[in-house]
Design an enzyme around this catalytic site. Structure first.
Site, PDB file in Angstrom:
ATOM      1  N   HIS A  46      15.624 -19.462  19.573  1.00  0.00           N
ATOM      2  CA  HIS A  46      16.635 -18.401  19.531  1.00  0.00           C
ATOM      3  C   HIS A  46      17.651 -18.602  20.658  1.00  0.00           C
ATOM      4  O   HIS A  46      17.277 -18.702  21.818  1.00  0.00           O
ATOM      5  CB  HIS A  46      15.978 -17.025  19.657  1.00  0.00           C
ATOM      6  N   TYR A 102      17.283  -5.247  19.802  1.00  0.00           N
ATOM      7  CA  TYR A 102      16.754  -4.168  20.647  1.00  0.00           C
ATOM      8  C   TYR A 102      17.646  -2.956  20.436  1.00  0.00           C
ATOM      9  O   TYR A 102      18.865  -3.035  20.664  1.00  0.00           O
ATOM     10  CB  TYR A 102      16.776  -4.570  22.126  1.00  0.00           C
ATOM     11  N   PRO A 120       6.339  -3.876  27.440  1.00  0.00           N
ATOM     12  CA  PRO A 120       6.651  -5.039  26.592  1.00  0.00           C
ATOM     13  C   PRO A 120       8.138  -5.322  26.401  1.00  0.00           C
ATOM     14  O   PRO A 120       8.484  -6.403  25.910  1.00  0.00           O
ATOM     15  CB  PRO A 120       6.007  -4.678  25.250  1.00  0.00           C
ATOM     16  N   LYS A 148       7.715 -10.100  28.800  1.00  0.00           N
ATOM     17  CA  LYS A 148       7.429 -10.928  29.974  1.00  0.00           C
ATOM     18  C   LYS A 148       5.931 -11.179  30.220  1.00  0.00           C
ATOM     19  O   LYS A 148       5.566 -12.017  31.051  1.00  0.00           O
ATOM     20  CB  LYS A 148       8.026 -10.278  31.237  1.00  0.00           C
ATOM     21  N   TYR A 184      16.190 -12.614  30.841  1.00  0.00           N
ATOM     22  CA  TYR A 184      15.521 -12.693  29.541  1.00  0.00           C
ATOM     23  C   TYR A 184      15.000 -14.111  29.274  1.00  0.00           C
ATOM     24  O   TYR A 184      13.876 -14.278  28.795  1.00  0.00           O
ATOM     25  CB  TYR A 184      16.490 -12.267  28.427  1.00  0.00           C
TER      26      TYR A 184
HETATM   27  C1  PHB Z   1       7.166  -9.067  19.677  1.00  0.00           C
HETATM   28  O1  PHB Z   1       7.600  -9.895  18.866  1.00  0.00           O
HETATM   29  O2  PHB Z   1       6.056  -8.548  19.538  1.00  0.00           O
HETATM   30  C2  PHB Z   1       8.026  -8.687  20.820  1.00  0.00           C
HETATM   31  C3  PHB Z   1       9.213  -9.336  21.012  1.00  0.00           C
HETATM   32  C4  PHB Z   1      10.040  -8.972  22.068  1.00  0.00           C
HETATM   33  C5  PHB Z   1       9.657  -7.972  22.908  1.00  0.00           C
HETATM   34  C6  PHB Z   1       8.438  -7.337  22.758  1.00  0.00           C
HETATM   35  C7  PHB Z   1       7.618  -7.690  21.694  1.00  0.00           C
HETATM   36  O3  PHB Z   1      10.492  -7.611  23.917  1.00  0.00           O
END
Ligand code: PHB
Ligand code: APR
Length: 405
Positions: free
Chosen positions: A86, A215, A307, A311, A400
């Site tokens: 990505h 997000y 989450p 990280k 990130y």
């Molecule tokens: C996930 O794919 O479970 C996931 C991805 C990004 C995040 C948190 C969880 O920031």
């Protein structure tokens, strides 16, 4: 189950090793694999079965440095073949979308979307192929004498008590493990923040709504559109801490997700039956220090991040990197001095990831009266700044993709 029993033979439990690792999650397995490559002997004791460990669903965004570490450990091949590279992700704030171009903002860096469960599977397979010993279903594992040069792990397996003598104990036993709990309370400081909401996660075999992650900040609460592959999606909704996944039909989940998305994403969303639905609380947590004589904490045993930003696994990987350096120095020189750098070096990076995860979480979630009207206005201003300012986006992108080791 122990490897011996996997091959249908009675297990002979090891009595001596250089490094005794507690916990066969990603931290313990990666450390075991890196030690093996460095020619250092290690045994892993895990309280659950291998199938149980593989049944846990966790985040799956791999930083470039973590991916490089997996390559160095010779377990990166499937991630490279099946993982999705990505170059960016989207923020969606109150219906407006802004792409964060990770590669452009970081001088070419990327992240790889590959499930943590798959990394665990790859590490387990490498361990089995190398004939390395993992004792699964080890009960009452107890670290002893780690304030001396001759620590011991006592454990029960197959109905008998066993002792494993070692030179170092690596506590990779997660947040609820025994290692941190074995340290005298006066020797350890704990820093914690609990968030007043949870994440309701849903896994489904439907194509992701977008080729990158989204997000979402929305007046009804945070949402996240993630994925495991081009045909498997992982979605999250901010929910009440006291809520239960059983209260959410698949239809209710999809309807709520659609409400929080921008119109284009809502229209593109493919729904389907859930494979799994569960609620996870959000927590920030750090233990200091990470070394107690010959006992070391790494991964979730040492720290938890919420989450948002994924990280957790990446921090476990950087801990393993620093711990490996300390242990190779120690076994090469025989000097305890080589062990001294682990805790300060790992903690310096841990706190930066804690700061980022806290910031991203605070920014994107709804706080429902848990913050003042002033704080709420400040958050609005910070979001507006982030959506418009390339400098702010560059800082988000830098964190990130992962800070350097
Ligand atoms: C996930 O794919 O479970 C996931 C991805 C990004 C995040 C948190 C969880 O920031
Ligand atoms: N004895 C033996 N094993 C134990 C004990 C014990 N007393 N207590 C816990 N364990 C095992 C758990 O069963 C688990 O398999 O330790 C392992 C810890 O694994 P994880 O919880 O996955 O922690 P870690 O390896 O540090 O992984 C960090 O996983 O939780 C996510 O977000 C986190 O992505 C991060 C990564």
């Amino acid at each position: 189950m122990a490897e011996g029993r996997l091959r249908g033979q009675p297990m002979r439990f090891p009595t001596r090793t250089q490094v005794a690792i507690i916990g066969a999650g990603p931290a313990g397995l990666l450390l075991g694999q890196m030690l093996h490559k460095a020619g250092i002997d290690a045994v892993i004791l895990e309280q659950r079965s291998a199938d149980y460990v593989l049944g846990r669903i966790r985040a799956g965004v791999i930083e470039q440095t973590t991916a490089a570490l997996l390559d160095r450990a010779s377990v990166g091949a499937r991630m490279r073949a099946e993982g999705l590279v990505h170059h960016g992700f989207s923020l969606c704030v109150d219906g407006e979308r802004q792409r964060i171009d990770l590669s452009r903002l970081t001088g070419g860096k990327i992240v790889t979307v590959y499930g943590q469960t798959e990394i665990t599977r790859d590490l387990m397979q490498a361990r089995a192929e190398a004939g390395l010993v993992t004792v699964y279903e080890a009960e009452n594992v107890t670290p002893l004498h780690f304030d001396t040069a001759k620590p011991i792990l006592r454990f029960e397996a197959n109905g008998a008590t066993h002792e494993l003598a070692c030179e170092v104990i690596a506590g990779c036993d997660g947040f609820h493990g025994i290692c941190r709990a074995s340290v005298p309370p006066s020797a350890i400081s704990l820093y914690e923040k609990i968030y007043p909401f949870g994440w309701l996660g849903l896994l489904a075999d439907v194509p992701p709504v977008d080729h990158e992650l989204i997000y979402v900040r929305h007046p009804r609460g945070f949402a996240l559109c993630s994925m495991r592959s081009k045909t498997r999606s992982r979605y999250y909704l901010q929910c009440d801490l006291n809520d239960s996944a059983a209260n959410w039909s698949d239809e209710a989940f999809w309807a709520e997700l659609r409400r929080r998305l921008d119109p284009a994403a809502a229209a593109a969303l493919t729904t389907g039956p859930s494979l799994e639905k569960s609620i996870a609380p959000l927590r920030s947590f750090v233990a200091e220090p990470l070394r107690f004589g010959r006992l070391f904490l790494a991964g979730d045993a040492a720290h938890i991040v919420p989450p948002t930003g994924a990280k957790g696994l990446n921090l476990a990987a950087s801990d393993v990197h620093y711990l490996l350096e300390a242990l190779t120095g120690f076994f090469r020189t025989g000097q305890d001095a080589a062990l001294a750098h682990y805790s300060p070096r790992a903690l310096a990076r841990i706190w930066k990831a804690e700061r980022f995860s806290w910031w991203f979480t605070s920014l994107m979630h709804r706080f429902d009266g848990a913050e003042s009207a002033f704080d709420e206005r400040l958050r609005g201003a910070e979001l507006a700044y982030l959506m418009q300012s390339e400098a702010a986006q560059a800082s988000l992108a830098e964190n990130y993709v992962g800070l350097a080791f």
